[in-house]
Scaffold this active site. Sequence first.
Site, short mmCIF file in Angstrom:
data_model
loop_
_atom_site.label_atom_id
_atom_site.label_comp_id
_atom_site.label_asym_id
_atom_site.label_seq_id
_atom_site.Cartn_x
_atom_site.Cartn_y
_atom_site.Cartn_z
N ASP A 1 0.85 -1.20 0.00
CA ASP A 1 0.00 0.00 0.00
C ASP A 1 0.88 1.25 0.00
O ASP A 1 2.03 1.21 0.46
CB ASP A 1 -0.85 0.07 1.28
N1 URA Z 1 -0.99 -5.88 4.17
C1 URA Z 1 -1.51 -4.64 4.09
O1 URA Z 1 -2.53 -4.35 4.69
N2 URA Z 1 -0.87 -3.73 3.33
C2 URA Z 1 0.28 -3.97 2.67
O2 URA Z 1 0.84 -3.08 2.01
C3 URA Z 1 0.82 -5.27 2.77
C4 URA Z 1 0.17 -6.20 3.53
#
Ligand code: URA
Length: 227
Positions: free
Chosen positions: A107
């Site tokens: 993310d």
């Molecule tokens: N889990 C999440 O919530 N976000 C990420 O970027 C990776 C794993």
Amino acid sequence: MAALKRLDQTLSNLGYCSRREVRIWLRDKRIRVAGELTKNAALKVDPASVTVDDKPLEHPGDILIMLNKPLGYVCTHDSNEGQRIYDLLPEIWLGRSPQVVSVGRLDKDTTGLILITDQSALVQQLTSPKKHVDKVYRVTVEEPLQPVIIEQFAQGVQLSSEPQPCLPATLEIVAEHTAVVTLNEGKYHQVRRMFAACGNHVVTLHREQFGQYTLGDLAPGEWRDVI
Ligand code: URA
């Protein structure tokens, strides 16, 4: 060794210029093969023997790197979505074919280890749910961590709008608000959703490890080869 390709195809696949431009560069004596000037765009070459302006080609073989993704960068190629992880890499890679892509995504608000490659088979292999590749995250959360969450993660957290619970995951409480979580699947926003399903909220999320690869002392925004 992979089959040798034409000089013009080699340079265009590595993002240097179009095949048409190679002819101009040859005419301008910018390209050498094994130290010799050539006029032949169709010459079959070992990319490691080619120079442009007397410099060896940038990553003439396959690419597999790890990047320490900084906060606020996106893992898409779309430049309308903000700063991209690809903006931290050599610009010439954006013109490569096959395209350079991340192995899964993090993310925008997640930091840490992301693998980047031009080998689609490797992406399939490392992201396939059947392969169970471990991913390790250091997570800070809003509410103090209660020991019961260790068992909740071990049992498999049920996420909203998912038909099946998550696979069992390991959670270690390392401080009142900090945990180290090991997962071997990769659902959308999985770590944030798992904590939300257990009544907590992720404040920071950092990936320390992906399969056999660990970040070590790689600084945010830096990358290094892993092959
Ligand atoms: N889990 C999440 O919530 N976000 C990420 O970027 C990776 C794993």
